[in-house]
Design a protein around this motif. Structure first.
Motif, PDB file in Angstrom:
ATOM      1  N   GLN A  37       0.836  -1.192   0.000  1.00 11.96           N
ATOM      2  CA  GLN A  37       0.000   0.000   0.000  1.00 11.96           C
ATOM      3  C   GLN A  37       0.868   1.238   0.000  1.00 11.96           C
ATOM      4  N   LEU A  38       0.740   2.001  -1.063  1.00 10.86           N
ATOM      5  CA  LEU A  38       1.434   3.275  -1.181  1.00 10.86           C
ATOM      6  C   LEU A  38       0.433   4.240  -1.795  1.00 10.86           C
ATOM      7  N   GLN A  39       0.112   5.267  -1.047  1.00 10.91           N
ATOM      8  CA  GLN A  39      -0.892   6.212  -1.538  1.00 10.91           C
ATOM      9  C   GLN A  39      -0.449   6.836  -2.846  1.00 10.91           C
ATOM     10  N   HIS A  40      -1.427   7.146  -3.680  1.00 11.79           N
ATOM     11  CA  HIS A  40      -1.157   7.792  -4.972  1.00 11.79           C
ATOM     12  C   HIS A  40      -2.430   8.505  -5.409  1.00 11.79           C
ATOM     13  N   ASN A  41      -2.774   9.550  -4.664  1.00 15.83           N
ATOM     14  CA  ASN A  41      -4.049  10.246  -4.872  1.00 15.83           C
ATOM     15  C   ASN A  41      -4.221  10.786  -6.286  1.00 15.83           C
ATOM     16  N   CYS A  42      -3.149  11.155  -6.959  1.00 12.17           N
ATOM     17  CA  CYS A  42      -3.280  11.728  -8.307  1.00 12.17           C
ATOM     18  C   CYS A  42      -3.236  10.655  -9.390  1.00 12.17           C
ATOM     19  N   GLY A  43      -3.069   9.402  -8.997  1.00 13.39           N
ATOM     20  CA  GLY A  43      -3.000   8.335  -9.994  1.00 13.39           C
ATOM     21  C   GLY A  43      -1.609   8.121 -10.551  1.00 13.39           C
ATOM     22  N   GLY A  44      -0.607   8.696  -9.912  1.00 12.77           N
ATOM     23  CA  GLY A  44       0.777   8.473 -10.339  1.00 12.77           C
ATOM     24  C   GLY A  44       1.226   9.347 -11.486  1.00 12.77           C
ATOM     25  N   VAL A  45       0.743  10.579 -11.541  1.00 10.12           N
ATOM     26  CA  VAL A  45       1.099  11.482 -12.643  1.00 10.12           C
ATOM     27  C   VAL A  45       1.839  12.737 -12.164  1.00 10.12           C
ATOM     28  N   CYS A  46       2.476  12.662 -10.999  1.00  5.56           N
ATOM     29  CA  CYS A  46       3.215  13.790 -10.430  1.00  5.56           C
ATOM     30  C   CYS A  46       2.298  14.991 -10.234  1.00  5.56           C
ATOM     31  N   CYS A  48       0.637  15.261  -7.017  1.00  3.51           N
ATOM     32  CA  CYS A  48       0.464  15.413  -5.574  1.00  3.51           C
ATOM     33  C   CYS A  48       1.746  14.915  -4.891  1.00  3.51           C
ATOM     34  N   SER A  49       1.702  14.733  -3.590  1.00  4.80           N
ATOM     35  CA  SER A  49       2.911  14.271  -2.891  1.00  4.80           C
ATOM     36  C   SER A  49       2.650  12.999  -2.085  1.00  4.80           C
ATOM     37  N   THR A  50       1.528  12.302  -2.334  1.00  6.42           N
ATOM     38  CA  THR A  50       1.154  11.192  -1.468  1.00  6.42           C
ATOM     39  C   THR A  50       2.010   9.940  -1.659  1.00  6.42           C
ATOM     40  N   CYS A  51       2.715   9.790  -2.785  1.00  5.03           N
ATOM     41  CA  CYS A  51       3.573   8.610  -2.980  1.00  5.03           C
ATOM     42  C   CYS A  51       5.033   8.896  -2.593  1.00  5.03           C
ATOM     43  N   HIS A  52       5.217   9.864  -1.737  1.00  2.61           N
ATOM     44  CA  HIS A  52       6.542  10.267  -1.258  1.00  2.61           C
ATOM     45  C   HIS A  52       7.263   9.097  -0.589  1.00  2.61           C
ATOM     46  N   VAL A  53       8.508   8.871  -0.978  1.00  8.71           N
ATOM     47  CA  VAL A  53       9.360   7.831  -0.381  1.00  8.71           C
ATOM     48  C   VAL A  53      10.753   8.404  -0.174  1.00  8.71           C
ATOM     49  N   TYR A  54      11.550   7.677   0.623  1.00  7.80           N
ATOM     50  CA  TYR A  54      12.964   8.018   0.802  1.00  7.80           C
ATOM     51  C   TYR A  54      13.779   6.992   0.026  1.00  7.80           C
ATOM     52  N   ILE A  55      14.699   7.458  -0.811  1.00  9.84           N
ATOM     53  CA  ILE A  55      15.564   6.569  -1.579  1.00  9.84           C
ATOM     54  C   ILE A  55      16.813   6.312  -0.744  1.00  9.84           C
ATOM     55  N   ASP A  56      16.967   5.066  -0.287  1.00 10.42           N
ATOM     56  CA  ASP A  56      18.096   4.710   0.569  1.00 10.42           C
ATOM     57  C   ASP A  56      19.287   4.189  -0.218  1.00 10.42           C
TER      58      ASP A  56
END
Length: 109
Positions: A37-46, A48-56
């Motif tokens: 589960q990873l939020q994506h309120n805009c449908g993954g089209v950049c 919004c900011s809901t699919c924000h992650v940290y790249i480790d």
């Protein structure tokens, strides 16, 4: 050529998961295709900011961050220098990427 893999780590204490990804998939695609589960309120089209992650790991191999993505990250909860939007992190063949999914608010806030 080695497989593209992505390891998801979770801020809520779930055990990490590693998955094989296809070139051209985004981090968001891989998460959703594997039941993460990873939020994506805009449908993954950049949009919004809901699919924000940290790249480790592997961030230098990802596409360069756009001004639009940077603007949305500024609106994310607890942005860091390694913050990205999962929908904008498109994977190439042979990449090894590790991301942390921050705690998400599923109430829509």
């Amino acid at each position: 050529m080695s497989a593209t893999t992505i390891t998801f780590q979770f801020s809520d204490g779930q055990p990490a998961q590693t998955h094989v990804a296809a070139a051209g998939e985004s981090v968001l695609d891989v998460a959703l295709n594997n039941g993460i589960q990873l939020q994506h309120n805009c449908g993954g089209v950049c949009g919004c900011s809901t699919c924000h992650v940290y790249i480790d790991k592997g961030g230098d191999d990802l596409p360069e961050i756009s001004d639009k993505e940077e603007d949305f990250i500024d609106r994310a909860v607890n942005p860091r220098l390694n913050s990205r939007l999962a929908c904008q992190c498109v994977l190439n063949a042979g990449m090894q990427v590790a991301v942390t999914i921050p705690k998400q608010d599923f109430l829509g806030h």
